[in-house]
Write an enzyme that holds these catalytic residues in place. Structure first.
Site, PDB file in Angstrom:
ATOM      1  N   HIS A 115      -3.822  36.724  -3.513  1.00 51.98           N
ATOM      2  CA  HIS A 115      -2.825  35.871  -2.859  1.00 51.98           C
ATOM      3  C   HIS A 115      -1.396  36.426  -2.936  1.00 51.98           C
ATOM      4  O   HIS A 115      -0.448  35.709  -3.247  1.00 51.98           O
ATOM      5  CB  HIS A 115      -2.850  34.468  -3.465  1.00 51.98           C
ATOM      6  CG  HIS A 115      -4.202  33.824  -3.470  1.00 51.98           C
ATOM      7  ND1 HIS A 115      -5.090  33.963  -2.422  1.00 51.98           N
ATOM      8  CD2 HIS A 115      -4.819  33.028  -4.380  1.00 51.98           C
ATOM      9  CE1 HIS A 115      -6.193  33.276  -2.703  1.00 51.98           C
ATOM     10  NE2 HIS A 115      -6.053  32.721  -3.880  1.00 51.98           N
TER      11      HIS A 115
ATOM     12  N   ASP B  74      -9.105  31.788   1.794  1.00 50.72           N
ATOM     13  CA  ASP B  74      -9.025  30.951   0.599  1.00 50.72           C
ATOM     14  C   ASP B  74      -9.679  29.581   0.799  1.00 50.72           C
ATOM     15  O   ASP B  74      -9.387  28.634   0.072  1.00 50.72           O
ATOM     16  CB  ASP B  74      -7.576  30.784   0.123  1.00 50.72           C
ATOM     17  CG  ASP B  74      -7.486  30.252  -1.304  1.00 50.72           C
ATOM     18  OD1 ASP B  74      -8.409  30.497  -2.098  1.00 50.72           O
ATOM     19  OD2 ASP B  74      -6.484  29.577  -1.623  1.00 50.72           O
TER      20      ASP B  74
END
Length: 290
Positions: free
Chosen positions: A176, A246
């Site tokens: 991320h 995600d």
């Protein structure tokens, strides 16, 4: 805990047409808990997000390959990911959660089942993580089984962790975009430290989480700052970037639109040849789909 919905019940197709073999390099699967019990130490209780729901989402989005990352929702019991890999027809691989003292035989078993790495968290909201020195000491054992190291850390920890991570004996994948705060821009010390770390050989970054690093923006401006940082990472480290949705978006401020996340790829990587690299070629080199 009351179950929390973290993903759209009725996803829609994106405008962007993805290349054949496109890979979503970061998702999770949750439950169903009657088959795969939730970890008693979990921080949230999500609504079940089982593999069949993930497979259906990927058909809607035009994604053909995927890497499922074991979550703290299920803790160190990797069966939910193992079974999803087995059901994925060779198009789904995984990243496991393991203790530092995991036996070599278990690492071999996980690799044989389709795990390509192990993940360690350095996030306060997920509880106390392992000592990075112990994690790095483990990497020769990961190397023996063809497993890489995936790390999830809060942005300010990049300064503390970097001198240790560069000693890894296996490739290191950063989740991320290092969880930087996109509102602080590309010149902030955390983002610049992330960029320097990625100059080291063997480091990869997931261009996932534009919705997390700019999670409090107004809806009409949402993710624009995250896109800008992803563009910088792509420009400077294109050969070691992969993309992930995600899904199903646990521990979030809102429920993202997965189609919007896919469409944002066109802003991050405007050309088709670049998207071929990001979504197909780079994941193939890192994850070794058969």
């Amino acid at each position: 805990m009351t179950p929390v919905r973290t993903y759209q019940a009725q996803p829609v197709a994106p405008r962007l047409r993805l290349p054949p073999g496109a890979c979503d390099a970061h998702v999770h699967v949750f439950g169903p808990p009657e088959l795969y019990p939730y970890n008693p130490s979990r921080q949230i209780t999500p609504v079940a997000a089982p593999r069949d729901t993930l497979f259906a989402l990927h058909r809607t989005l035009g994604i053909e390959r995927c890497v499922i990352v074991q979550s703290m929702v299920h803790g160190l019991d990797n069966r939910v990911v193992e079974d999803a890999i087995a059901a994925g027809g060779g198009r789904y691989l995984g990243v496991a959660l393991v203790p530092l003292d995991v036996p070599d035989a278990e690492l071999a078993r996980l690799a044989q089942l389709g795990m390509r790495g192990v993940r360690f968290n350095f996030m306060r909201h997920l509880g106390a993580g392992a000592d990075v020195r112990d994690v790095i000491a483990m990497t020769p054992r990961l190397a023996a089984h063809g497993l890489h190291l995936q790390v999830h850390f809060e942005s300010e920890l990049v300064h503390e962790l970097s001198p240790w991570l560069v000693q890894s004996k296996v490739p290191v994948v950063i989740d991320h975009m290092g969880r930087v705060d996109a509102r602080l821009g590309e010149h902030h010390v955390d983002f610049q430290a992330l960029m320097r770390l990625l100059n080291a050989p063997g480091f990869w970054v997931k261009l996932s989480g534009i919705d997390r690093i700019d999670a409090h923006a107004e809806p009409q401006q949402r993710y624009s700052k995250g896109v800008l940082l992803a563009q910088q990472l792509w420009r400077h480290h294109a050969d070691r970037c992969v993309w992930g949705s995600d899904w199903p978006h646990p521990n979030h401020t809102h429920i993202p639109d997965d189609a919007a996340l896919v469409d944002a790829i066109a802003q991050i990587v405007p050309d088709e040849s670049g998207r071929q690299a990001l979504l197909v070629d780079n994941p193939q080199r890192l994850y070794r789909f058969v």
